[in-house]
Design a protein around this motif. Structure first.
Motif, short mmCIF file in Angstrom:
data_model
loop_
_atom_site.label_atom_id
_atom_site.label_comp_id
_atom_site.label_asym_id
_atom_site.label_seq_id
_atom_site.Cartn_x
_atom_site.Cartn_y
_atom_site.Cartn_z
N VAL A 1 0.86 -1.18 0.00
CA VAL A 1 0.00 0.00 0.00
C VAL A 1 0.91 1.24 0.00
O VAL A 1 1.81 1.34 0.83
CB VAL A 1 -0.90 0.03 1.25
CG1 VAL A 1 -1.78 1.29 1.25
CG2 VAL A 1 -1.77 -1.23 1.31
N GLN B 1 1.31 5.51 0.02
CA GLN B 1 0.66 6.76 0.40
C GLN B 1 1.59 7.93 0.07
O GLN B 1 2.80 7.85 0.31
CB GLN B 1 0.35 6.80 1.90
CG GLN B 1 -0.77 5.88 2.32
CD GLN B 1 -1.13 6.08 3.78
OE1 GLN B 1 -0.88 5.22 4.62
NE2 GLN B 1 -1.75 7.21 4.09
N CYS C 1 -3.75 7.57 -1.76
CA CYS C 1 -3.47 6.19 -1.37
C CYS C 1 -3.68 5.27 -2.56
O CYS C 1 -4.70 5.36 -3.25
CB CYS C 1 -4.41 5.78 -0.24
SG CYS C 1 -4.45 4.01 0.10
N PRO D 1 -4.00 1.22 -3.18
CA PRO D 1 -4.11 -0.05 -2.46
C PRO D 1 -3.22 -1.13 -3.07
O PRO D 1 -2.65 -0.93 -4.15
CB PRO D 1 -5.58 -0.42 -2.62
CG PRO D 1 -5.98 0.21 -3.92
CD PRO D 1 -5.18 1.48 -4.01
N VAL E 1 -10.68 0.16 0.46
CA VAL E 1 -9.73 1.12 1.02
C VAL E 1 -10.34 1.71 2.27
O VAL E 1 -11.52 2.07 2.30
CB VAL E 1 -9.40 2.23 0.01
CG1 VAL E 1 -8.64 3.36 0.69
CG2 VAL E 1 -8.58 1.68 -1.15
N TRP F 1 -9.56 4.55 5.55
CA TRP F 1 -8.74 5.65 6.06
C TRP F 1 -8.87 5.70 7.58
O TRP F 1 -9.98 5.62 8.13
CB TRP F 1 -9.19 6.99 5.48
CG TRP F 1 -8.80 7.18 4.06
CD1 TRP F 1 -9.57 6.94 2.94
CD2 TRP F 1 -7.54 7.65 3.57
NE1 TRP F 1 -8.86 7.24 1.81
CE2 TRP F 1 -7.62 7.69 2.16
CE3 TRP F 1 -6.35 8.05 4.18
CZ2 TRP F 1 -6.56 8.10 1.35
CZ3 TRP F 1 -5.29 8.47 3.38
CH2 TRP F 1 -5.41 8.49 1.99
N GLN G 1 -13.00 7.13 -3.97
CA GLN G 1 -12.20 6.07 -4.57
C GLN G 1 -12.46 6.09 -6.06
O GLN G 1 -13.61 6.09 -6.50
CB GLN G 1 -12.55 4.70 -3.98
CG GLN G 1 -11.64 3.58 -4.47
CD GLN G 1 -11.98 2.22 -3.87
OE1 GLN G 1 -13.12 1.96 -3.52
NE2 GLN G 1 -10.98 1.35 -3.78
N HIS H 1 -7.50 3.73 -6.64
CA HIS H 1 -6.78 4.57 -5.69
C HIS H 1 -7.78 5.48 -4.99
O HIS H 1 -8.90 5.70 -5.49
CB HIS H 1 -5.64 5.33 -6.37
CG HIS H 1 -6.00 6.69 -6.90
ND1 HIS H 1 -6.49 6.91 -8.17
CD2 HIS H 1 -5.94 7.91 -6.31
CE1 HIS H 1 -6.70 8.19 -8.35
NE2 HIS H 1 -6.39 8.83 -7.23
N SER H 2 -7.37 6.00 -3.84
CA SER H 2 -8.29 6.81 -3.06
C SER H 2 -7.61 8.11 -2.65
O SER H 2 -6.40 8.18 -2.54
CB SER H 2 -8.73 6.04 -1.82
OG SER H 2 -9.58 6.82 -0.99
N CYS I 1 -3.82 4.86 5.35
CA CYS I 1 -4.69 4.18 4.43
C CYS I 1 -4.42 2.68 4.57
O CYS I 1 -3.27 2.27 4.82
CB CYS I 1 -4.37 4.66 3.01
SG CYS I 1 -5.05 3.67 1.71
N SER J 1 -5.80 -1.35 2.95
CA SER J 1 -6.61 -2.01 1.93
C SER J 1 -6.81 -3.48 2.27
O SER J 1 -6.02 -4.07 3.03
CB SER J 1 -5.98 -1.86 0.53
OG SER J 1 -4.83 -2.66 0.38
N GLN K 1 -6.38 -6.30 6.96
CA GLN K 1 -6.11 -5.07 6.26
C GLN K 1 -4.60 -4.82 6.27
O GLN K 1 -3.93 -5.06 7.27
CB GLN K 1 -6.83 -3.90 6.94
CG GLN K 1 -8.35 -4.04 6.86
CD GLN K 1 -9.07 -2.95 7.60
OE1 GLN K 1 -8.53 -1.88 7.88
NE2 GLN K 1 -10.33 -3.20 7.91
#
Lengths: 114, 113
Positions: A4, A6, A23, A25, A32, A34, A68, A73-74, A91, A93, A103
């Protein structure tokens, strides 16, 4: 390395400003999340997206928003920043959206509001 | 509401000794429980999880955790601590109404040579 990513790693900005945290993933992950980590609040969930759709919301301020994109991606947008928004933003995923999969967390973005 | 608690802010252990980091949970239904570790200036790293099955779960770096339903606990253990295990450890429970993790406040583990 969790897979992941960032960006940015660090961000210093002034009160009242707006910032965007990004972010990406892990490959294949559809969800995703946060999270915000601060000394007084600990690790707090902000928001979750699953395959482009908002899935769950935590205690996220109205000044904060996220999305997202089709490539999964977010981005987390923080506006009208206050001193109290200074924190580490993570972040994470996972493969699914509400199941037993673990996660995986990114390295975080450290936001300092001055 | 679901929650986890880590009753110790700090645990001190001598290198080579066994370590235990405690976690208790409160959930309705069957819990999905996780342990993560955070090194300074790093993100959280997944260590292990309990979903169902054997009460003793083995994870990364020699860590294991014991799920105890009657005591609603999920303690993290390692038979022989290393100085490099010094870090911040978080217990978490998966929210059954969504995917989010609910974290404990964290336990600072310090392993001295």
């Amino acid at each position: 390395d969790s897979g992941v990513t960032q960006t940015p790693k660090h961000l210093i900005t002034a009160t009242g400003q707006r910032v965007t945290l990004r972010c990406s993933p892990r490959s294949g992950d559809l969800s995703v999340y946060w999270y915000q980590q601060s000394l007084d609040q600990g690790l707090q969930f902000l928001i979750q997206y699953y395959n482009g759709e908002e899935r769950a919301k935590g205690n996220i301020l109205e000044r904060f928003s996220a999305q997202q994109f089709p490539d999964l991606h977010s981005e987390l947008n923080l506006s009208s920043l206050e001193l109290g928004d200074s924190a580490l933003y993570f972040c994470a995923s996972s493969v699914g959206g509400g199941d037993s999969y673990e996660q995986y967390f990114g390295p975080g973005t450290r936001l300092t509001v001055t | 509401a679901q929650s986890v608690a880590q009753p110790e802010d700090q645990v001190n252990v001598a290198e080579g000794n066994p370590l235990t980091v405690k976690c208790t949970y409160s959930v309705s239904g069957n819990p999905y429980l996780f342990w993560y570790v955070q090194y300074p200036n790093r993100g959280l790293q997944f260590l292990l999880k309990y979903i169902t099955g054997d009460n003793l779960v083995k994870g990364s770096y020699g860590f294991e955790a014991e799920f105890n339903k009657s005591q609603t606990s999920f303690h993290l253990k390692k038979p022989s601590a290393l100085v490099s295990d010094s870090a911040l450890y978080f217990c978490a429970v998966r929210d059954l109404q969504g995917g989010k993790l609910i974290f404990g406040q964290g336990t600072e583990l310090s392993v001295k040579p």
